[in-house]
Design a protein around this motif. Structure first.
Motif, PDB file in Angstrom:
ATOM      1  N   LEU A 330      73.952   3.590   0.905  1.00 50.33           N
ATOM      2  CA  LEU A 330      73.365   3.622   1.788  1.00 50.33           C
ATOM      3  C   LEU A 330      72.077   4.715   0.934  1.00 50.33           C
ATOM      4  O   LEU A 330      71.668   4.356   0.307  1.00 50.33           O
ATOM      5  CB  LEU A 330      73.392   4.563   2.694  1.00 50.33           C
ATOM      6  N   TRP A 331      73.524   6.031  -0.254  1.00 44.50           N
ATOM      7  CA  TRP A 331      72.732   6.687  -1.181  1.00 44.50           C
ATOM      8  C   TRP A 331      72.318   6.248  -1.777  1.00 44.50           C
ATOM      9  O   TRP A 331      71.285   6.098  -2.576  1.00 44.50           O
ATOM     10  CB  TRP A 331      74.054   7.357  -1.052  1.00 44.50           C
ATOM     11  N   GLY A 332      72.781   4.393  -2.694  1.00 41.55           N
ATOM     12  CA  GLY A 332      72.645   4.175  -3.772  1.00 41.55           C
ATOM     13  C   GLY A 332      71.365   2.911  -3.906  1.00 41.55           C
ATOM     14  O   GLY A 332      70.517   2.811  -3.957  1.00 41.55           O
ATOM     15  N   ILE A 333      71.075   3.303  -2.350  1.00 44.45           N
ATOM     16  CA  ILE A 333      69.587   2.047  -1.814  1.00 44.45           C
ATOM     17  C   ILE A 333      68.483   3.380  -2.203  1.00 44.45           C
ATOM     18  O   ILE A 333      67.829   3.019  -2.255  1.00 44.45           O
ATOM     19  CB  ILE A 333      70.498   1.464  -0.075  1.00 44.45           C
ATOM     20  N   TYR A 334      69.294   4.360  -1.433  1.00 50.43           N
ATOM     21  CA  TYR A 334      67.978   4.708  -1.208  1.00 50.43           C
ATOM     22  C   TYR A 334      67.939   5.747  -3.488  1.00 50.43           C
ATOM     23  O   TYR A 334      66.412   5.483  -3.363  1.00 50.43           O
ATOM     24  CB  TYR A 334      68.762   6.763  -0.956  1.00 50.43           C
ATOM     25  N   GLN A 335      68.816   5.692  -3.563  1.00 46.22           N
ATOM     26  CA  GLN A 335      68.394   6.201  -5.416  1.00 46.22           C
ATOM     27  C   GLN A 335      67.798   4.440  -5.503  1.00 46.22           C
ATOM     28  O   GLN A 335      66.563   5.175  -6.341  1.00 46.22           O
ATOM     29  CB  GLN A 335      69.486   5.835  -5.888  1.00 46.22           C
ATOM     30  N   GLY A 336      67.881   3.280  -5.339  1.00 50.29           N
ATOM     31  CA  GLY A 336      67.644   2.332  -6.222  1.00 50.29           C
ATOM     32  C   GLY A 336      65.640   2.309  -5.600  1.00 50.29           C
ATOM     33  O   GLY A 336      64.931   1.664  -5.983  1.00 50.29           O
ATOM     34  N   ALA A 337      65.545   2.403  -4.444  1.00 47.53           N
ATOM     35  CA  ALA A 337      64.697   2.747  -3.833  1.00 47.53           C
ATOM     36  C   ALA A 337      63.438   3.589  -4.218  1.00 47.53           C
ATOM     37  O   ALA A 337      62.097   3.797  -4.624  1.00 47.53           O
ATOM     38  CB  ALA A 337      64.113   3.056  -2.201  1.00 47.53           C
ATOM     39  N   LEU A 338      63.830   4.847  -4.972  1.00 44.71           N
ATOM     40  CA  LEU A 338      63.338   6.131  -5.253  1.00 44.71           C
ATOM     41  C   LEU A 338      63.136   5.271  -6.746  1.00 44.71           C
ATOM     42  O   LEU A 338      61.773   5.243  -6.883  1.00 44.71           O
ATOM     43  CB  LEU A 338      63.802   7.449  -5.400  1.00 44.71           C
ATOM     44  N   LEU A 339      63.540   4.893  -7.860  1.00 46.31           N
ATOM     45  CA  LEU A 339      63.251   4.208  -8.729  1.00 46.31           C
ATOM     46  C   LEU A 339      62.226   3.136  -8.630  1.00 46.31           C
ATOM     47  O   LEU A 339      61.192   3.438  -9.642  1.00 46.31           O
ATOM     48  CB  LEU A 339      64.674   3.424  -9.621  1.00 46.31           C
ATOM     49  N   SER A 340      62.058   2.303  -8.045  1.00 49.80           N
ATOM     50  CA  SER A 340      61.505   1.037  -7.048  1.00 49.80           C
ATOM     51  C   SER A 340      59.930   1.851  -6.968  1.00 49.80           C
ATOM     52  O   SER A 340      59.071   1.216  -8.138  1.00 49.80           O
ATOM     53  CB  SER A 340      62.260   0.062  -7.041  1.00 49.80           C
ATOM     54  N   ILE A 341      60.060   2.717  -6.131  1.00 51.46           N
ATOM     55  CA  ILE A 341      59.082   2.960  -5.838  1.00 51.46           C
ATOM     56  C   ILE A 341      58.246   3.966  -7.060  1.00 51.46           C
ATOM     57  O   ILE A 341      57.135   3.637  -7.048  1.00 51.46           O
ATOM     58  CB  ILE A 341      58.888   3.885  -4.678  1.00 51.46           C
ATOM     59  N   HIS A 342      58.900   4.811  -7.799  1.00 51.49           N
ATOM     60  CA  HIS A 342      58.173   5.499  -9.049  1.00 51.49           C
ATOM     61  C   HIS A 342      58.097   4.570 -10.166  1.00 51.49           C
ATOM     62  O   HIS A 342      56.755   4.728  -9.899  1.00 51.49           O
ATOM     63  CB  HIS A 342      59.746   6.231  -9.452  1.00 51.49           C
ATOM     64  N   ARG A 343      59.115   3.427  -9.455  1.00 51.63           N
ATOM     65  CA  ARG A 343      58.290   2.243 -10.663  1.00 51.63           C
ATOM     66  C   ARG A 343      57.227   1.744 -10.919  1.00 51.63           C
ATOM     67  O   ARG A 343      55.826   1.045 -11.466  1.00 51.63           O
ATOM     68  CB  ARG A 343      59.351   1.403 -11.169  1.00 51.63           C
ATOM     69  N   ALA A 344      56.667   1.836  -9.346  1.00 51.19           N
ATOM     70  CA  ALA A 344      55.501   0.822  -8.363  1.00 51.19           C
ATOM     71  C   ALA A 344      54.346   1.161  -9.024  1.00 51.19           C
ATOM     72  O   ALA A 344      53.286   1.430  -9.120  1.00 51.19           O
ATOM     73  CB  ALA A 344      55.975   0.516  -7.383  1.00 51.19           C
ATOM     74  N   LEU A 345      54.631   3.071  -8.803  1.00 50.02           N
ATOM     75  CA  LEU A 345      53.196   3.889  -9.176  1.00 50.02           C
ATOM     76  C   LEU A 345      53.001   4.097 -10.160  1.00 50.02           C
ATOM     77  O   LEU A 345      51.825   5.133 -10.324  1.00 50.02           O
ATOM     78  CB  LEU A 345      54.164   5.550  -8.282  1.00 50.02           C
ATOM     79  N   THR A 346      54.091   4.688 -11.322  1.00 49.57           N
ATOM     80  CA  THR A 346      53.675   4.828 -12.473  1.00 49.57           C
ATOM     81  C   THR A 346      53.216   3.900 -13.760  1.00 49.57           C
ATOM     82  O   THR A 346      53.575   4.062 -14.590  1.00 49.57           O
ATOM     83  CB  THR A 346      54.913   6.209 -13.371  1.00 49.57           C
ATOM     84  N   GLY A 347      54.263   2.733 -13.539  1.00 52.40           N
ATOM     85  CA  GLY A 347      54.544   1.355 -14.348  1.00 52.40           C
ATOM     86  C   GLY A 347      55.458   1.553 -15.217  1.00 52.40           C
ATOM     87  O   GLY A 347      56.863   2.451 -14.831  1.00 52.40           O
ATOM     88  N   ARG A 348      55.844   0.668 -16.066  1.00 55.47           N
ATOM     89  CA  ARG A 348      57.225   0.394 -16.757  1.00 55.47           C
ATOM     90  C   ARG A 348      57.143   2.031 -17.498  1.00 55.47           C
ATOM     91  O   ARG A 348      58.626   2.383 -18.051  1.00 55.47           O
ATOM     92  CB  ARG A 348      57.337  -0.263 -18.034  1.00 55.47           C
ATOM     93  N   ASN A 349      56.771   2.450 -18.176  1.00 51.45           N
ATOM     94  CA  ASN A 349      56.316   3.763 -18.853  1.00 51.45           C
ATOM     95  C   ASN A 349      56.284   4.978 -18.471  1.00 51.45           C
ATOM     96  O   ASN A 349      55.521   5.755 -18.863  1.00 51.45           O
ATOM     97  CB  ASN A 349      55.295   3.611 -20.214  1.00 51.45           C
ATOM     98  N   GLY A 350      56.480   4.947 -17.590  1.00 51.81           N
ATOM     99  CA  GLY A 350      56.126   6.686 -16.603  1.00 51.81           C
ATOM    100  C   GLY A 350      56.460   8.045 -17.042  1.00 51.81           C
ATOM    101  O   GLY A 350      57.449   8.071 -17.139  1.00 51.81           O
ATOM    102  N   HIS A 351      55.639   8.094 -17.212  1.00 49.56           N
ATOM    103  CA  HIS A 351      56.148   9.481 -17.880  1.00 49.56           C
ATOM    104  C   HIS A 351      55.854  10.959 -16.895  1.00 49.56           C
ATOM    105  O   HIS A 351      55.232  11.163 -16.120  1.00 49.56           O
ATOM    106  CB  HIS A 351      54.362  10.032 -19.012  1.00 49.56           C
TER     107      HIS A 351
END
Length: 476
Positions: A330-351
């Protein structure tokens, strides 16, 4: 032999004395014997697993280098994968999946009479199997030439400072350090001593001292809302100090012997987003997962949907790597979701806003972002530390106000030396972060450096607990 016990430092004193008297090749052979003694002190039976992994990957590496046919090279790689992942599957996950399957059947009304062996988890198996796998995968990718010195390779696998909890070294970094003569110097010795000392402060003064406060809340049948908040904040500090403390001591011991191990932590709680956090936390694992799992799955090739799928799969498996329990998944899923949401909001090269060249207002904005993201990280640690799904549900409900809970703070407070140690560590990490230099003190006048060392020694002596616990990551 724990790094925090006199038995280890007696062992290291003998190793160090022999080391300075021997030639380069003799040093390597002595270190290999010492590494096997070190690991055998935990349980001599598990030396056979290290030896098996060493033999398989050494000969697979040589065979892949000689083989020109791609299909046969791939089969050889599969041999390495089957051996290393097979050991992990049997010793770490077999009982977990069998028990989970039995629980699933019970949920459908079937009583499963399943017999499972009580298998002891070999300490460090997750670390050294990943280390040897990186060797064969790099050879398969033609990014590394195999070594023909079996004993040097065996030392790469079993090198005692980082054997049981990392960092997970790459062969292209550590093997050349083993193969070439090492130069011992007073500078390397002093750097190693400082690393060991800061690691001991993290582990003994802080992590071991605040552990009972965390345990009291996570074992309580009905903790208050503030108890949960403060215990989870403290666990975030505990796991950072415990794990990075081990790495600091391992790097310091290796430095005294002339080896340079990779840095595994870079002030992770100064991260302002999940992408930045994973560039700072457990760097050897996060880069391993990126290079050998995420990229192998396709990485960011194939569009956003596949990228998110690959991120989720990588982090879920990364969570499972930490332990055979569903809360780690569950912790791994949570971390994957955070990374996916961040990428969706900021793009591939999110600063992420890292760096030192910014205005006061941008500094202030980043400080707020760090503080906010730390709360997100801490909820992840709640998932990690929880003992059951029902506890996760109960604690989450209390935190969000979905279930009734008293507000008072009843948990036992950490001792004063631990609080003093946390202040010291915060200042230490602030200097490191601000200067971008882990040896920020190196340019100080001699008197200032002597005062710093005296402060560290006093803090360790003042705050050292009479009992010490095993490092948290030994169970992974």
């Amino acid at each position: 032999m724990l790094f925090t016990t006199l038995s280890f430092w007696g062992f290291f004193a003998i190793v160090g004395l022999a080391y300075v008297l021997l030639s380069h090749k003799a040093q390597n052979r002595m270190l290999l014997v010492a590494s096997y003694i070190f690991y055998g002190a935990w349980d001599w039976r598990f030396l056979s697993l290290i030896l098996l992994s060493t033999l398989v990957d050494y000969f697979v590496g040589l065979a892949m280098e000689r083989e020109t046919r791609e299909t046969r090279r791939k089969r050889l790689l599969y041999v390495s994968l089957a051996c290393n992942l097979g050991m992990l599957a049997v010793f770490k996950y077999l009982g977990f999946f069998v028990d989970s399957f039995a629980g699933l059947l019970a949920g459908f009304g079937y009583e499963a009479d399943i017999f499972t062996l009580s298998i002891v988890l070999p300490v460090g198996i997750s670390f050294y199997t990943f280390q040897t796998l990186s060797y064969t995968i790099d050879i398969y990718r033609k990014e590394l030439k195999p070594t023909d010195d079996f004993l040097d390779f065996a030392l790469f696998v079993a090198f005692f400072p980082q054997l049981v909890a990392g960092p997970i070294e790459r062969a292209r970094n550590l093997l050349p350090n083993i193969a070439k003569p090492r130069i011992l110097s007073w500078e390397a010795l002093s750097r190693g001593v400082v690393l060991v000392l800061i690691g001991l402060i993290k582990k003994v003064v802080i992590a071991d001292a605040i552990g009972p406060s965390v345990d009291a809340v996570y074992s309580s049948p009905d903790p208050t809302r503030l108890d949960i908040v403060f215990a989870t904040w403290l666990f975030a500090i505990q796991i950072y100090c415990d794990f990075s403390g081990y790495t600091d001591i391992a790097r310091g011991v290796a430095k005294m012997l002339g080896f340079s191990l990779m840095r595994n932590f870079a002030q992770p709680y100064f991260a302002a987003d999940p992408q930045e956090f994973w560039r700072r936390w457990h760097i050897s694992l996060s880069t391993w997962l990126r290079d050998y799992l995420y990229i192998s799955l396709g990485g960011n090739r194939g569009g956003p949907t596949k990228t998110y799928r690959n991120l989720m799969a990588t982090m879920t498996l990364g969570g499972l790597w930490h332990g055979a329990a569903w809360n780690f998944v569950l912790w791994g899923i949570y971390q994957g979701a955070l990374l996916s949401i961040h990428r969706a909001l900021t793009g591939r090269n999110g600063h992420s806003g890292e760096g030192t060249n910014r205005t006061f207002w941008s500094w202030l904005k980043r400080a707020f972002a760090i503080a906010a993201f730390f709360q997100i990280v801490c909820y992840g640690w709640l998932l990690f530390r929880a003992t059951s799904f029902s506890q996760i549900s109960d604690f989450t409900g209390k935190l969000l106000g979905l279930s009734a809970a008293p507000m008072g703070l009843t948990m036992p407070m950490p001792p004063f030396p631990a609080l003093l140690g946390m202040v010291f560590l915060f200042v230490w990490d602030m200097f490191t972060e601000r200067t971008g230099n882990v040896r920020f003190y190196s340019g100080w006048p001699l008197v200032s450096r002597a005062a710093l060392w005296a402060c560290m020694i006093y803090l360790f002596a003042f705050g050292a607990t009479t009992t010490t616990s095993s490092f948290i990551y030994f169970q992974f």
